[in-house]
Design an enzyme around this catalytic site. Structure first.
Site, mmCIF file in Angstrom:
data_model
loop_
_atom_site.group_PDB
_atom_site.id
_atom_site.type_symbol
_atom_site.label_atom_id
_atom_site.label_comp_id
_atom_site.label_asym_id
_atom_site.label_seq_id
_atom_site.Cartn_x
_atom_site.Cartn_y
_atom_site.Cartn_z
ATOM 1 N N HIS A 182 -13.757 17.806 16.577
ATOM 2 C CA HIS A 182 -13.134 19.026 16.047
ATOM 3 C C HIS A 182 -12.034 19.600 16.945
ATOM 4 O O HIS A 182 -11.949 20.811 17.147
ATOM 5 C CB HIS A 182 -14.205 20.090 15.799
ATOM 6 C CG HIS A 182 -15.161 19.760 14.673
ATOM 7 N ND1 HIS A 182 -14.858 18.891 13.664
ATOM 8 C CD2 HIS A 182 -16.443 20.188 14.433
ATOM 9 C CE1 HIS A 182 -15.886 18.805 12.826
ATOM 10 N NE2 HIS A 182 -16.865 19.563 13.267
ATOM 11 N N HIS A 219 -14.472 24.852 8.045
ATOM 12 C CA HIS A 219 -15.858 24.559 8.420
ATOM 13 C C HIS A 219 -16.839 25.656 7.987
ATOM 14 O O HIS A 219 -17.734 26.026 8.752
ATOM 15 C CB HIS A 219 -15.922 24.335 9.933
ATOM 16 C CG HIS A 219 -16.983 23.384 10.379
ATOM 17 N ND1 HIS A 219 -18.328 23.665 10.278
ATOM 18 C CD2 HIS A 219 -16.900 22.145 10.904
ATOM 19 C CE1 HIS A 219 -19.026 22.652 10.758
ATOM 20 N NE2 HIS A 219 -18.184 21.701 11.138
ATOM 21 N N GLU A 224 -16.820 19.455 4.214
ATOM 22 C CA GLU A 224 -15.519 19.511 4.866
ATOM 23 C C GLU A 224 -14.618 18.426 4.295
ATOM 24 O O GLU A 224 -14.830 17.247 4.547
ATOM 25 C CB GLU A 224 -15.680 19.295 6.366
ATOM 26 C CG GLU A 224 -16.672 20.226 7.026
ATOM 27 C CD GLU A 224 -17.304 19.592 8.265
ATOM 28 O OE1 GLU A 224 -16.591 19.046 9.101
ATOM 29 O OE2 GLU A 224 -18.543 19.629 8.374
HETATM 30 C C1 BGC Z 1 -20.220 17.602 12.226
HETATM 31 C C2 BGC Z 1 -21.549 17.713 12.899
HETATM 32 C C3 BGC Z 1 -21.441 18.743 13.983
HETATM 33 C C4 BGC Z 1 -21.010 20.047 13.365
HETATM 34 C C5 BGC Z 1 -20.773 21.058 14.427
HETATM 35 C C6 BGC Z 1 -19.874 18.922 11.640
HETATM 36 O O1 BGC Z 1 -18.617 18.865 11.063
HETATM 37 O O2 BGC Z 1 -20.230 16.614 11.243
HETATM 38 O O3 BGC Z 1 -21.929 16.484 13.475
HETATM 39 O O4 BGC Z 1 -22.645 18.912 14.651
HETATM 40 O O5 BGC Z 1 -19.819 19.872 12.667
HETATM 41 O O6 BGC Z 1 -21.448 22.175 14.188
#
Ligand code: BGC
Length: 385
Positions: free
Chosen positions: A140, A215, A350
């Site tokens: 991310h 998210h 997402e």
């Molecule tokens: C991911 C998870 C991750 C989370 C973070 C998601 O987009 O796929 O693996 O733990 O984001 O909170």
């Protein structure tokens, strides 16, 4: 007698004319229902940058609150089958908590949503090393991704039956290890038909990679003391991306048919989540990217909460959608007003390009070159059934 008859006829005619003639009442035009937008201060970041909170409202009363820190949707109300509006996204009610600890609640994600293996990729013969913030991988956008920066508002207005908020962020060359000065804009548009449209755009002055997403964690019951296992999910995807032990796609596009990953027709999320399955073990539940069938703007996912009747439909022109069943929520983070966010109390859907695309040439490209404009769109629409 003659006189009498005349009077009767006259009275009759008068009576009829009264009946037939429409009563003339002044026409009072009620103003067409409109949207609105307002803002208040949301405090200062630790490095003393002022943060604002915007409230977008549409004509029906749907309300979306967005802060300039991370472009985070902190609250989003949607009606149940009886027309009762309730917040259906996980979040906090203060900036300090967002800065202290958050699993990306409601945030904009960039420069690269999802994982890049070992935080490394090669572009135009140059190798770039990004910070590793998820075991050996980059997740991310790194430890200070677009979810942790303050965005600039370039436009905010009521528009028709809804409202628009336009955010911009200039990410300098090599920030979090990524090449190029990247100018990113995200436009949130709340419409009169209870949809939130999210338009992403970006340009760069050096060849780079980009994969922006949103998210939000949804719990359509609006009751965050419950989990999402009773929600019914449909994914327009006949294939998904199996992952290795560190949640990096193996490169295979595997058929969902006959596996717990088959959501091609509506299925209660809890049905197969505990099935004996190596992929579910690796994700600690669902934490995978599905390959959305077809191309262009199309329906990717639909979620229904039977108790409230709320339905969320997600359309996008992205090739993939990560379905994360909130497996890492563990009862430690506070719910505003009391309690904590328990295991699987929210789910994320997402829309995005595939994880680790910079290292997987067979995946649709995430490379952005100078002179090109990155442009994707996702629509979140609420109805009831
Ligand atoms: C991911 C998870 C991750 C989370 C973070 C998601 O987009 O796929 O693996 O733990 O984001 O909170």
């Amino acid at each position: 007698m003659k006189h009498h008859l005349f009077s009767i006829l006259l009275i009759g005619a008068l009576f009829l004319s009264c009946k037939v003639k429409p009563t003339e009442e002044p026409i009072v035009e009620s103003p067409a229902p409109t949207g609105s937008i307002s803002s208040v201060s949301y405090g200062m970041t630790r490095d003393s940058i002022a943060v604002e909170e915007y409230t977008l409202k549409n004509k029906n009363g749907m309300e979306v609150k967005i802060i300039t820190y991370g472009g985070i949707i902190t609250s989003w109300t949607a009606p149940d089958k009886d027309g009762n509006y309730k917040n259906i996204v996980l979040g906090y009610d203060n900036l300090a908590q967002y800065q202290r600890s958050t699993p990306y609640f409601g945030a904009l994600i960039g420069r690269y949503g999802n994982r890049i293996a070992k935080g490394m990729f090669t572009l135009d013969g140059n190798t770039y090393q990004l910070p590793k913030n998820d075991g050996q991988n980059h997740l991310h956008g790194g430890p200070k991704g677009f979810d942790k920066v303050v965005w600039t508002v370039t436009d905010s207005k009521a528009e028709g039956e809804g409202a628009v908020l336009k955010l911009k962020y200039l990410s300098p060359d090599m920030q979090m290890g990524y090449p190029g000065n990247l100018e990113a804009t995200v436009t949130y548009t709340l419409t009169g038909d209870n949809a939130l449209e999210v338009d992403y755009a970006a340009t760069t002055d050096k060849t780079t990679v980009v994969n922006l997403t949103q998210h939000s964690y949804f719990n359509l019951s609006g009751d965050f003391s419950t989990n999402i296992l009773d929600h019914e999910l449909t994914l327009s995807a006949t294939k998904y991306l199996p992952v290795d032990g560190t949640l990096i796609p193996t490169g295979e596009l595997a058929p969902v048919s006959g596996t717990p990953f088959d959501f091609t027709s509506s299925k209660v999320i809890g049905t197969d989540i505990a099935a004996e399955n190596e992929q579910l073990k690796r994700g600690k539940g669902y934490d995978h990217c599905w390959v959305v069938d077809g191309e262009g703007m199309r329906l990717a996912a639909s979620v229904h909460h039977p108790g409230s009747g709320r339905v969320l439909e997600i359309s996008s022109n992205e090739p993939g959608i990560q379905f994360y069943s909130g497996n890492f929520l563990d009862g430690r983070l506070p719910v505003p007003g009391g309690g904590t966010y328990g295991h699987r109390s929210g789910l994320c859907l997402e829309t995005q390009h595939f994880p680790d695309s910079p290292n997987q040439p067979a995946f649709p490209t995430t490379t952005l070159k100078p002179g090109e404009t990155y442009s994707t769109k996702t629509i979140f629409k609420f109805t009831t059934k």
